[in-house]
Scaffold this motif. Structure first.
Motif, PDB file in Angstrom:
ATOM      1  N   PRO A  30      -1.503   4.978   8.985  1.00 39.84           N
ATOM      2  CA  PRO A  30      -2.019   3.612   8.809  1.00 39.84           C
ATOM      3  C   PRO A  30      -3.436   3.422   8.350  1.00 39.84           C
ATOM      4  O   PRO A  30      -3.598   2.471   7.774  1.00 39.84           O
ATOM      5  N   ASP A  31      -4.096   4.354   8.467  1.00 41.35           N
ATOM      6  CA  ASP A  31      -5.506   4.455   7.822  1.00 41.35           C
ATOM      7  C   ASP A  31      -6.236   5.544   7.480  1.00 41.35           C
ATOM      8  O   ASP A  31      -7.481   5.666   7.435  1.00 41.35           O
ATOM      9  N   GLU A  71       2.465  11.226   8.497  1.00 35.10           N
ATOM     10  CA  GLU A  71       2.329  10.428   9.682  1.00 35.10           C
ATOM     11  C   GLU A  71       3.227  10.604  10.894  1.00 35.10           C
ATOM     12  O   GLU A  71       2.695  10.357  11.910  1.00 35.10           O
ATOM     13  N   THR A 377       5.774   4.078  -5.894  1.00 34.06           N
ATOM     14  CA  THR A 377       5.647   3.316  -4.548  1.00 34.06           C
ATOM     15  C   THR A 377       6.866   2.682  -4.590  1.00 34.06           C
ATOM     16  O   THR A 377       7.585   2.460  -5.676  1.00 34.06           O
ATOM     17  N   PHE A 439      -1.477   5.062  -0.343  1.00 38.09           N
ATOM     18  CA  PHE A 439      -0.713   4.643   0.510  1.00 38.09           C
ATOM     19  C   PHE A 439      -1.276   3.239   1.021  1.00 38.09           C
ATOM     20  O   PHE A 439      -2.277   2.763   0.671  1.00 38.09           O
ATOM     21  N   LYS A 440      -0.141   2.629   1.577  1.00 33.24           N
ATOM     22  CA  LYS A 440       0.137   1.157   1.892  1.00 33.24           C
ATOM     23  C   LYS A 440      -0.525   0.483   0.563  1.00 33.24           C
ATOM     24  O   LYS A 440       0.298   0.605  -0.342  1.00 33.24           O
ATOM     25  N   SER A 441      -1.344  -0.282   0.806  1.00 32.43           N
ATOM     26  CA  SER A 441      -1.951  -1.187  -0.572  1.00 32.43           C
ATOM     27  C   SER A 441      -3.002  -0.764  -1.180  1.00 32.43           C
ATOM     28  O   SER A 441      -3.809  -1.612  -1.787  1.00 32.43           O
ATOM     29  N   HIS A 442      -3.325   0.567  -1.088  1.00 31.99           N
ATOM     30  CA  HIS A 442      -4.557   1.471  -1.561  1.00 31.99           C
ATOM     31  C   HIS A 442      -4.235   2.242  -2.492  1.00 31.99           C
ATOM     32  O   HIS A 442      -3.149   3.200  -2.392  1.00 31.99           O
ATOM     33  N   ASN A 490      -7.674  -1.488  -4.214  1.00 33.21           N
ATOM     34  CA  ASN A 490      -6.814  -2.500  -3.506  1.00 33.21           C
ATOM     35  C   ASN A 490      -6.132  -3.059  -4.298  1.00 33.21           C
ATOM     36  O   ASN A 490      -6.240  -3.899  -5.152  1.00 33.21           O
ATOM     37  N   GLN A 536       5.371  -4.539   9.598  1.00 36.56           N
ATOM     38  CA  GLN A 536       4.107  -4.585   9.799  1.00 36.56           C
ATOM     39  C   GLN A 536       3.447  -5.794   9.462  1.00 36.56           C
ATOM     40  O   GLN A 536       2.226  -5.904   9.805  1.00 36.56           O
TER      41      GLN A 536
END
Length: 1002
Positions: A30-31, A71, A377, A439-442, A490, A536
């Motif tokens: 997540p972070d 993860e 992605t 990862f994610k939107s980064h 981002n 999410q």
């Protein structure tokens, strides 16, 4: 070439406050963001778009060579080097590290943990050391289960992640060395592992395997056999020859090769499995399946620069659909693997394969300049070169949609094809790009400017990451003079990028090119990818995403409806997916003043035509209905009669419809269809003279054919209910025979179902479900006469006999005059049999029956006498007809006769209708049943005569007829034996004399 759209997928950026130059970094979960430099790892928390805070730091055994985060299990694994020796260590519970000098627990893999240590495990980081017999080269964590795969020279080692329960409150993570995959003739440079799929990459080779828990048939399960001496000798000869040639300044390059499935064995790479886990392990990989082997040939022109000819960025990307556990408890989420994709790249070209159900090359990416690294992605492929960050579109969501949804590529749903050309959305300039991860939107980027770089260009990321609608917020690196920075870029929200792509597509609208469809398709796939895992998202974000998805479908529907393309039929499924009504779609059409000269493309015509054929439960206004009629008058006049019959067009003014119908050239299509449509419009106008003239212009058979071409002239559906048309109601009153013949024609041509036809007649006649109108009985009788192949005879028999019995029991006359009499049915249909002669004797005894009552009785008797009727099935339903009525008596005796229960029938007739007993015996008591004349009938008649009563004379007359028949059939001796002993000799004497005078039969 790849098409470039200068869009803005990258938003704001921030700088990671690292203390020293990163050597390795990874991220996930997540972070979590980890940065390794020397013998130290810094962990950062990345939250939101503007917050990157240090979380903790901890020391490693040596310099970190490779690093990966999982993860599942929330652990970090690293390959470390100290004193020229490599180590493999996993860092668990790292989030509880307070300071760099905090206590840690170091243990070997598989080492049992005692309960007294549970409190210490709760509050401190633990390090698991995993010794290996060979130096680890690369690592990969399964993104689903958290298992660890380690690449060593000529083998891969799999460590299974497991949860060890120490006490009720404490459980710790551990690994178990469960499998060794021996791979000869390939040195892994990069590996990737995901739920049993393994991808291995060397400098110029890629091998994809699938580990299976159950053995399968075929050669692929068998391990590669050891090479024979002859093969080894040949390889040595080739090797010696190659060495000799290379010594003479020649280079041997192997040919490029792509092998799929079992053909991978031709690559010469041997794969063997060695299980090292416990026997009770839940998942044990017992066999291996080869999926893909691909080898590339080096480019001779760059042979001196070996770095230019190596593969890089191997990655397995799973696409999941996330759902919560069925019980709704727990924080974990169940993930369904929809598909798996494999990406790897050469410096100037990247390859994306679809792996799960079939191994297939999905996309090829050609880069405008030499690439250094890439990350895949579900939405994009991000590639870095020395000077730019490039963003390419991917087709993963399209592949999942086509593979998962059975309704895809039908009139209900559509999705852009996987084969659609990829494009670059952005090429963003950066100075000195070195590494990338995502990862994610980064997107995390490591940059390091060359010493000779111009100082003012070092700030180019800040200057070039500008957006049209927001300025980029960047932070100054803490040590700018060092020349390196670790950026977090981002990516903007999918809906925001989608809106920019839609705005950009408007530049192509006026010129009507394929580029408009292409860009809107890219936007559509972007939203599809975001919807694949939306668990999410906040409810408001998911709602916004779904609304944008529907809007993208509407935009694609507009494109396919307005552009003259080979795929114009896709307007229909895209408009359906958009949720727009037909009226809303028509409102999006750009109408011109000159209606006759306006051109309408095939996509719009296709959509409207199909929509009007379906039960939309939508009434168009008079104005829109007139527009639709005008469209088809101009573009598709052959479809105009069908269009006007749609329930959605009911508000069109009759004069407008008649105006367009009169302009049709009936030579091009069925004149009967046009005639019936005009007749329907005339009825709506109340012009009965025009109606009669139109209906008289064709024979009944041609009119039936016209109804078959367009069933909605008679039957329409509205909100799930059957609605007879005004024309059907009028035909019921004036031409019921034509109506029944037309519905029969519809059923025969599969235009209407059996139950639907029954409901139509009930609704048409205003009857409820329990009442059967005569018109429906006429239709059932017509079905029997027509002998339709799709009709189950016994069901139809049951319908008819039940109705006949009900009417006879209630003395209920038909509500309308039947179209066919019993005689008509007997002459026209083989299923209606000739009624036995003795039955007419029964009927003649009932002088009070009216004609309609007699017709129903004759039809019932005829069906029972027919050759196809299952008599046993109807006997339970004869109860409403008592035997003291003529109808009941005849039906009961007929059924028992068909079942050859003759003795019971004789008893019934002697009791109820003795005048018919001799006729019955003459008809039924033949051949092997002839014995019943003297075994059953004669004794019974003698007994009835002896008892006397009102019917004595009738019984006496029947007895004389029976004696006459028996005297003819028996010789004198047998005849004497059957005569009753207590009878008067004078009564039997004439029959004895007749029997004695007969000539003996030879």
């Amino acid at each position: 070439m790849v098409q470039l759209y200068n869009l803005h997928p990258f938003g704001s950026q921030q700088v990671v406050p690292c203390q020293r130059e990163p050597e390795q970094f990874c991220c996930g979960g997540p972070d979590a963001l980890f940065v390794a430099s020397g013998c130290k790892v810094e962990a950062f928390a990345v939250q939101g778009t503007e917050l990157c805070q240090p979380r903790c730091s901890f020391s490693t055994l040596g310099r970190v060579l490779r690093m990966a985060y999982s993860e599942a299990g929330d652990y970090l694994v690293a390959i470390e080097e100290k004193s020229k020796t490599t180590f493999l260590r996993a860092y668990m519970n790292w989030r509880n590290t307070r300071t760099e000098n905090s206590r840690v627990c170091i243990r070997m893999v598989g080492h049992s943990v005692e309960a007294p240590f549970c409190e210490s495990f709760r509050d401190q980081m633990s390090i698991i050391e995993m010794p290996l017999s060979e130096a680890p080269l690369c690592i990969s964590c399964c993104p689903v289960k958290g298992d660890l795969l380690v690449g060593c020279p000529n083998k891969l080692v799999l460590f299974t992640l497991k949860y060890c329960i120490i006490s009720e409150d404490v459980s710790v993570l551990d690994f178990e060395r469960s499998l060794i995959i021996h791979i000869d003739n390939i040195i892994p440079v990069e590996i990737s592992f995901c739920v049993g799929y393994v991808a291995v990459m060397s400098d110029l080779e890629v091998l994809i395997l699938k580990l299976e828990s159950e053995p399968t048939n075929g050669e692929r399960v068998k391990h590669h056999p050891q090479k024979t001496n002859n093969q080894l000798k040949q390889m040595e000869d080739v090797s010696n020859e190659a060495s000799q040639i290379e010594s003479e300044d020649f280079v041997i390059c192997l040919k490029p090769m792509e092998l799929l499935g079992e053909k991978c064995e031709q690559s010469g790479i041997s794969v063997k499995l060695e299980s090292t886990g416990l026997a009770d392990e839940k998942v044990k990989y017992l066999s291996v399946q080869h999926l893909l082997y691909r080898r590339f040939a080096p480019d001779i022109s760059f042979y001196v620069l070996s770095d230019n000819i190596k593969l890089h960025s191997l990655q397995l990307l799973p696409i999941h659909q996330t759902g919560f556990p069925p019980d709704g408890k727990g924080l974990s989420q169940e993930k369904e693997l929809l598909n798996l994709f494999c990406f790897f790249s050469l410096p100037h070209v990247g390859y994306l394969y679809m792996v799960v159900k079939s191994v297939e090359l999905m996309s090829v990416y050609w880069y405008p300049e030499k690439s250094q690294q890439a990350v895949l992605t579900p939405q994009f492929l991000h590639v870095i070169t020395s000077q730019s960050l490039q963003c390419f579109t991917v087709r993963c969501s399209a592949a999942v949609a086509h593979d998962k949804d059975l309704y895809m590529d039908t009139t209900f749903k559509a999705c852009p094809p996987v084969s659609m050309d990829v494009c670059a959305l952005r090429i963003q300039l950066f100075i000195g790009l070195k590494a990338i991860c995502h990862f994610k939107s980064h997107i995390i980027l490591l940059t390091k400017a060359d010493p000779e770089a111009i100082p003012e260009r070092r700030e180019s990321p800040k200057r070039l990451l500008s957006r049209k609608d927001a300025s980029v917020r960047s932070r100054i690196p803490p040590v700018p003079e060092a020349g390196w920075s670790l950026y977090i870029v981002n990516t903007i929200a999918p809906v925001q990028l989608y809106k920019e792509m839609v705005d950009y597509s408007n530049t192509y609208k006026t010129v009507k090119t394929q580029s408009c469809i292409h860009l809107l398709s890219e936007a559509h796939l972007l939203l599809r990818a975001a919807l694949l895992d939306s668990s999410q998202l906040e409810p408001s974000e998911k709602t916004e995403l779904l609304e944008a998805f529907k809007e993208s479908c509407a935009h694609l529907g507009d494109c396919y409806s307005r552009l003259d393309t080979e795929q114009s039929h896709l307007a229909l499924p895209y408009y359906k997916m958009s949720g727009l009504s037909l009226a809303e779609v028509l409102a999006r059409v750009a109408w011109t003043g000159e209606c006759e000269s306006q051109k309408y493309e095939r996509g719009l015509i296709f959509y409207i035509n199909h929509s009007l054929y379906e039960n939309l439960d939508e009434e168009l206004s008079e104005e829109l209905a007139a527009k639709v009629a005008q469209i088809f008058h101009v573009a598709e006049p052959k479809q105009l009669p069908h269009v006007l019959c749609s329930p959605s067009m009911k508000n069109i003014h009759p004069s407008t419809a008649l105006h367009y119908l009169k302009k049709l050239d009936t030579c091009e299509f069925s004149p009967a269809l046009v005639t019936l449509t005009k007749a329907a419009v005339a009825l709506k106008m109340g012009d009965l003279d025009m109606y009669r003239n139109e209906m008289k212009s064709h024979s009944e058979m041609k009119l039936v054919y016209g109804f078959i071409l367009e069933p909605r002239l008679l039957i329409q559906q509205w909100k799930g209910q059957i609605v007879p048309t005004e024309l059907a109601i009028h035909l019921k009153e004036t031409q019921p025979g034509l109506l029944v013949a037309s519905v029969l024609g519809l059923q025969k041509n599969d235009k209407i179902g059996i139950e639907e036809a029954d409901s139509f007649f009930k609704v048409l006649c205003g009857k409820d479900e329990d009442t059967v109108p005569q018109l429906l009985v006429d239709f059932w009788e017509a079905q029997l006469v027509a002998c339709l192949p799709n009709v189950v005879l016994q069901e139809l028999f049951f319908k008819l006999t039940s109705q006949y019995i009900w009417r006879l029991s209630k003395r209920q006359c038909p509500d309308t005059i039947p179209l066919r009499t019993a005689e008509d049915l007997i002459n026209a249909c083989s299923h209606y049999g000739l009624v036995y002669p003795w039955v007419h004797v029964l009927i003649s005894s009932d002088s009070l029956a009216d004609k309609n009552y007699t017709e129903d009785l004759l039809k019932l008797q005829s069906l029972i006498c027919g050759p196809s009727f299952d008599v046993a099935s109807i006997i339970p339903f004869l109860e409403p007809l008592p035997e003291d009525t003529v109808a009941g008596l005849s039906a009961h005796v007929l059924c028992h006769t068909r079942l050859q229960e003759y003795e019971q029938c004789i008893d019934t007739l002697l009791e109820r209708c003795p005048e018919a007993v001799i006729a019955y015996a003459n008809q039924e008591l033949k051949e092997e049943h002839w014995i019943l004349w003297w075994k059953k009938l004669l004794p019974e008649l003698c007994q009835k005569v002896k008892c006397g009563g009102e019917k004595q004379q009738l019984y006496l007359s029947s007895l004389k007829e029976a004696l006459s028949v028996i005297a003819v059939g028996l010789d004198l001796k047998d005849f004497l034996n059957v005569l009753p002993e207590d009878g008067a000799a004078a009564f039997f004497l004439p029959y004895l004399l007749f029997c004695s005078r007969k000539k003996p039969l030879t």
